[in-house]
Write a protein that holds these residues in place. Structure first.
Motif, PDB file in Angstrom:
ATOM      1  N   LEU A  68       7.069 -49.383  47.918  1.00 18.69           N
ATOM      2  CA  LEU A  68       7.668 -50.706  48.051  1.00 18.69           C
ATOM      3  C   LEU A  68       8.056 -50.925  49.508  1.00 18.69           C
ATOM      4  O   LEU A  68       8.836 -50.150  50.073  1.00 18.69           O
ATOM      5  N   VAL A  69       7.523 -51.993  50.137  1.00 18.70           N
ATOM      6  CA  VAL A  69       7.744 -52.188  51.571  1.00 18.70           C
ATOM      7  C   VAL A  69       8.607 -53.404  51.899  1.00 18.70           C
ATOM      8  O   VAL A  69       9.055 -53.570  53.032  1.00 18.70           O
ATOM      9  N   GLY A  70       8.855 -54.272  50.944  1.00 23.21           N
ATOM     10  CA  GLY A  70       9.683 -55.455  51.181  1.00 23.21           C
ATOM     11  C   GLY A  70      10.100 -56.053  49.863  1.00 23.21           C
ATOM     12  O   GLY A  70       9.409 -55.896  48.854  1.00 23.21           O
ATOM     13  N   SER A  71      11.246 -56.750  49.865  1.00 23.77           N
ATOM     14  CA  SER A  71      11.765 -57.275  48.608  1.00 23.77           C
ATOM     15  C   SER A  71      12.747 -58.406  48.843  1.00 23.77           C
ATOM     16  O   SER A  71      13.207 -58.646  49.965  1.00 23.77           O
ATOM     17  N   ASN A  72      13.103 -59.084  47.760  1.00 22.84           N
ATOM     18  CA  ASN A  72      14.102 -60.136  47.793  1.00 22.84           C
ATOM     19  C   ASN A  72      15.443 -59.601  48.299  1.00 22.84           C
ATOM     20  O   ASN A  72      16.150 -60.277  49.062  1.00 22.84           O
ATOM     21  N   ALA A  73      15.786 -58.382  47.905  1.00 19.76           N
ATOM     22  CA  ALA A  73      17.073 -57.805  48.301  1.00 19.76           C
ATOM     23  C   ALA A  73      17.168 -57.645  49.815  1.00 19.76           C
ATOM     24  O   ALA A  73      18.242 -57.861  50.413  1.00 19.76           O
ATOM     25  N   SER A 118     -11.599 -47.327  40.444  1.00 19.07           N
ATOM     26  CA  SER A 118     -11.852 -46.583  41.680  1.00 19.07           C
ATOM     27  C   SER A 118     -12.003 -45.089  41.414  1.00 19.07           C
ATOM     28  O   SER A 118     -11.204 -44.485  40.695  1.00 19.07           O
ATOM     29  N   ARG A 119     -13.002 -44.487  42.058  1.00 16.68           N
ATOM     30  CA  ARG A 119     -13.140 -43.038  42.005  1.00 16.68           C
ATOM     31  C   ARG A 119     -12.320 -42.363  43.107  1.00 16.68           C
ATOM     32  O   ARG A 119     -12.119 -41.144  43.085  1.00 16.68           O
ATOM     33  N   ALA A 120     -11.874 -43.149  44.074  1.00 14.20           N
ATOM     34  CA  ALA A 120     -11.087 -42.601  45.180  1.00 14.20           C
ATOM     35  C   ALA A 120      -9.598 -42.760  44.895  1.00 14.20           C
ATOM     36  O   ALA A 120      -9.185 -43.713  44.224  1.00 14.20           O
ATOM     37  N   PRO A 121      -8.770 -41.845  45.398  1.00  8.60           N
ATOM     38  CA  PRO A 121      -7.324 -42.027  45.267  1.00  8.60           C
ATOM     39  C   PRO A 121      -6.866 -43.312  45.957  1.00  8.60           C
ATOM     40  O   PRO A 121      -7.441 -43.735  46.958  1.00  8.60           O
ATOM     41  N   ILE A 122      -5.818 -43.926  45.413  1.00  2.62           N
ATOM     42  CA  ILE A 122      -5.290 -45.191  45.946  1.00  2.62           C
ATOM     43  C   ILE A 122      -3.849 -44.996  46.389  1.00  2.62           C
ATOM     44  O   ILE A 122      -3.037 -44.410  45.669  1.00  2.62           O
ATOM     45  N   VAL A 123      -3.537 -45.504  47.575  1.00  2.00           N
ATOM     46  CA  VAL A 123      -2.151 -45.647  48.003  1.00  2.00           C
ATOM     47  C   VAL A 123      -1.894 -47.129  48.212  1.00  2.00           C
ATOM     48  O   VAL A 123      -2.698 -47.826  48.844  1.00  2.00           O
ATOM     49  N   ALA A 124      -0.801 -47.632  47.637  1.00  2.00           N
ATOM     50  CA  ALA A 124      -0.521 -49.068  47.673  1.00  2.00           C
ATOM     51  C   ALA A 124       0.786 -49.344  48.397  1.00  2.00           C
ATOM     52  O   ALA A 124       1.803 -48.684  48.145  1.00  2.00           O
ATOM     53  N   LEU A 125       0.740 -50.314  49.303  1.00  3.02           N
ATOM     54  CA  LEU A 125       1.942 -50.853  49.929  1.00  3.02           C
ATOM     55  C   LEU A 125       2.217 -52.193  49.247  1.00  3.02           C
ATOM     56  O   LEU A 125       1.365 -53.085  49.250  1.00  3.02           O
ATOM     57  N   ILE A 126       3.408 -52.335  48.674  1.00  2.97           N
ATOM     58  CA  ILE A 126       3.691 -53.459  47.781  1.00  2.97           C
ATOM     59  C   ILE A 126       4.877 -54.260  48.294  1.00  2.97           C
ATOM     60  O   ILE A 126       5.962 -53.712  48.545  1.00  2.97           O
ATOM     61  N   LEU A 127       4.658 -55.567  48.446  1.00  5.26           N
ATOM     62  CA  LEU A 127       5.715 -56.508  48.819  1.00  5.26           C
ATOM     63  C   LEU A 127       6.165 -57.204  47.549  1.00  5.26           C
ATOM     64  O   LEU A 127       5.389 -57.913  46.907  1.00  5.26           O
ATOM     65  N   SER A 128       7.415 -57.007  47.170  1.00  7.20           N
ATOM     66  CA  SER A 128       7.881 -57.466  45.863  1.00  7.20           C
ATOM     67  C   SER A 128       8.317 -58.925  45.877  1.00  7.20           C
ATOM     68  O   SER A 128       9.093 -59.347  46.733  1.00  7.20           O
ATOM     69  N   ASP A 129       7.847 -59.675  44.873  1.00  4.43           N
ATOM     70  CA  ASP A 129       8.285 -61.063  44.686  1.00  4.43           C
ATOM     71  C   ASP A 129       9.007 -61.235  43.355  1.00  4.43           C
ATOM     72  O   ASP A 129       9.157 -62.353  42.885  1.00  4.43           O
ATOM     73  N   VAL A 130       9.461 -60.140  42.749  1.00  2.00           N
ATOM     74  CA  VAL A 130      10.110 -60.234  41.438  1.00  2.00           C
ATOM     75  C   VAL A 130      11.500 -59.600  41.487  1.00  2.00           C
ATOM     76  O   VAL A 130      11.701 -58.574  42.152  1.00  2.00           O
ATOM     77  N   PRO A 131      12.463 -60.182  40.786  1.00  6.96           N
ATOM     78  CA  PRO A 131      13.795 -59.578  40.714  1.00  6.96           C
ATOM     79  C   PRO A 131      13.721 -58.185  40.089  1.00  6.96           C
ATOM     80  O   PRO A 131      13.021 -57.971  39.106  1.00  6.96           O
ATOM     81  N   ASN A 191       5.954 -63.464  50.535  1.00  5.66           N
ATOM     82  CA  ASN A 191       6.405 -63.904  49.215  1.00  5.66           C
ATOM     83  C   ASN A 191       7.329 -62.855  48.620  1.00  5.66           C
ATOM     84  O   ASN A 191       6.879 -61.802  48.175  1.00  5.66           O
ATOM     85  N   VAL A 192       8.625 -63.136  48.630  1.00  5.79           N
ATOM     86  CA  VAL A 192       9.615 -62.251  47.995  1.00  5.79           C
ATOM     87  C   VAL A 192      10.484 -63.064  47.033  1.00  5.79           C
ATOM     88  O   VAL A 192      11.700 -62.926  46.985  1.00  5.79           O
ATOM     89  N   ALA A 193       9.831 -63.927  46.257  1.00  3.49           N
ATOM     90  CA  ALA A 193      10.502 -64.782  45.267  1.00  3.49           C
ATOM     91  C   ALA A 193      11.323 -65.869  45.958  1.00  3.49           C
ATOM     92  O   ALA A 193      11.062 -66.242  47.100  1.00  3.49           O
ATOM     93  N   ASP A 194      12.322 -66.382  45.259  1.00  6.01           N
ATOM     94  CA  ASP A 194      13.069 -67.545  45.725  1.00  6.01           C
ATOM     95  C   ASP A 194      14.404 -67.150  46.346  1.00  6.01           C
ATOM     96  O   ASP A 194      14.994 -66.111  45.996  1.00  6.01           O
ATOM     97  N   LEU A 195      14.893 -67.999  47.233  1.00  5.97           N
ATOM     98  CA  LEU A 195      16.169 -67.788  47.913  1.00  5.97           C
ATOM     99  C   LEU A 195      16.995 -69.059  47.804  1.00  5.97           C
ATOM    100  O   LEU A 195      16.454 -70.164  47.886  1.00  5.97           O
ATOM    101  N   ALA A 196      18.294 -68.900  47.630  1.00  6.15           N
ATOM    102  CA  ALA A 196      19.194 -70.044  47.523  1.00  6.15           C
ATOM    103  C   ALA A 196      20.393 -69.863  48.437  1.00  6.15           C
ATOM    104  O   ALA A 196      20.829 -68.736  48.686  1.00  6.15           O
ATOM    105  N   VAL A 197      20.919 -70.992  48.942  1.00  9.62           N
ATOM    106  CA  VAL A 197      22.092 -70.993  49.814  1.00  9.62           C
ATOM    107  C   VAL A 197      23.076 -72.037  49.290  1.00  9.62           C
ATOM    108  O   VAL A 197      22.702 -73.185  49.031  1.00  9.62           O
TER     109      VAL A 197
END
Length: 415
Positions: free
Chosen positions: A252-257, A179-192, A402-408
């Motif tokens: 970073l906008v969302g995560s497993n935590a 990209s020649r244009a600046p990038i801003v990224a909103l990222i939803l995390s699926d990794v620990p 998608n924020v990885a796996d969850l256990a109960v």
């Protein structure tokens, strides 16, 4: 009592999934993302990638000027028409020709951006497989073969994406180079740990490593000889000095935590371990934890385990973990009522239509009444039909996040 425990487990899991709602996550962070507006004569351009791309793009388009270029690449399960955007569906977890075509479309969208424009990138898990853009000399079949090897190798997501980045034009900062244009990224995390280099193989951040590191990993995992010849040749070739990547704003906008915090709000406590490593070792830790829990206690954990495929059956890492927990509970003589749920927050566990499974003391007896030997099925990595026979599969449908796996983990109350 077991049915009550399993219903509670499902409710706690659902709270975790709801907390990862991608549209709400994007809406919360859009003012910050849009602060750096296009220059005169420029405009916003939107590119969304991953399992949550559709919902993320929908929220962003509601706040952006009408008629901007918008491209969405997501799974076939999540792909739906979206007003104002071109939506492309691609294969997951194994890359396919549709994904390769989507990769070309993303490259075209990036190269079309002018310096006065601004690119809003919306990134979520699953993007690695959805957007295969092989480097010269590597075919899509080569990439798919590598992906299949990785999925059965026991490699964690960081290791997988190190190799994927070494074979791709767009991973490991590739969007910034195109990209020649600046990038801003909103990222939803699926990794620990929320390492931005790992999420969707880091299209807007620096790579995890180079070819030499990727080759060393393949040898350590015992995969080198099984790799396609073209892949081995590429990884063994000298690395050219890479130009410094342009700067990007990655939010970073969302995560497993955050999902685990929502599950705790439902009355659960955070376990003293994360879901990680081999499913067999993880199952042993879960059984030890269940044995030490107080009556009525609820624990939650998040992360991502690994499975080494030795059989030819059907299942996913959460289903295999749940079946291993059931077998380990029987072997250890775990007394009293209990339940264990493991599920993917995206609603899909491996190449199946189930998110995971919920097991308890009655799971194995139900399998055996159906004529199934659970240990034999596990040896063939065939957890899905075994759990299906016991009514233990967890079905949610595609969740759009998608924020990885969850256990109960739950223990029944006394009396």
């Amino acid at each position: 009592m077991t049915q009550d425990l399993q219903a509670k487990a499902r409710a706690v899991f659902a709270a975790g999934v709801a907390a990862a709602d991608p549209a709400l996550a994007v809406a919360r962070h859009l003012p910050q993302a849009l602060a750096d507006a296009p220059e005169p004569g420029g405009r916003w351009r939107l590119i969304a990638l991953g399992k949550a791309a559709h919902a993320m793009a929908g929220a962003a388009l509601a706040a952006l000027p009408h008629g901007i270029p918008a491209l969405v690449v997501t799974t076939r399960e999540a792909a739906q028409p979206l007003t104002g955007a071109v939506v492309l569906a691609a294969g997951h977890p194994v890359p396919d020709a549709a994904g390769e075509a989507a990769g070309r479309a993303v490259e075209a969208a990036l190269t079309a951006a002018m310096p006065q424009d601004r690119v809003l990138a919306l990134i979520s898990g699953g993007g690695s497989a959805l957007l295969p853009t092989p480097v010269p000399g590597i075919s899509l079949d080569d990439k798919a073969a590598v992906n299949r090897l990785l999925l059965g190798s026991g490699a964690d997501i960081g290791q997988m994406n190190l190799l994927r980045q070494a074979l791709s034009r767009l991973k490991g900062g590739g969007w910034l180079r195109a990209s020649r244009a600046p990038i801003v990224a909103l990222i939803l995390s699926d990794v620990p740990g929320d390492d931005l280099r790992v999420i969707a193989s880091g299209p807007t951040v620096a790579a995890l490593g180079g070819r030499a590191e990727a080759a060393a990993l393949c040898r350590a995992l015992g995969l080198w000889a099984a790799l396609p010849a073209a892949v081995r040749a590429h990884l063994a070739s000298p690395e050219t000095a890479a130009a410094e990547l342009p700067a990007a704003r990655n939010l970073l906008v969302g995560s497993n935590a955050l999902s685990l915090a929502a599950m705790q709000a439902e009355g659960a406590e955070l376990a003293d371990f994360a879901l990680s490593g081999d499913v067999g070792e993880m199952a042993a830790k879960i059984i030890a934890t269940l044995g030490a829990m107080e009556p009525g206690q609820v624990l939650v954990a998040g992360g991502e385990t690994t499975v080494r495929l030795v059989g030819r059956g059907l299942g996913g890492r959460n289903q295999e973990l749940a079946l291993r927990v059931a077998l380990a509970a029987e072997a250890e003589g775990l007394a009293g009522d209990w339940a264990f749920l493991a599920g993917g927050s995206d609603g899909r566990d491996g190449p199946t239509d189930a998110a995971g499974a919920v097991v308890g003391p009655q799971t194995l007896p139900a399998m055996r009444r159906a004529g199934i030997d659970p240990a034999k099925r596990l040896a063939d990595n065939d957890s899905y039909p075994a759990l299906a026979a016991a009514g233990a599969l967890l079905f949610t449908g595609a969740t759009g996040t998608n924020v990885a796996d969850l256990a109960v983990l739950l223990r029944g109350k006394e009396g």
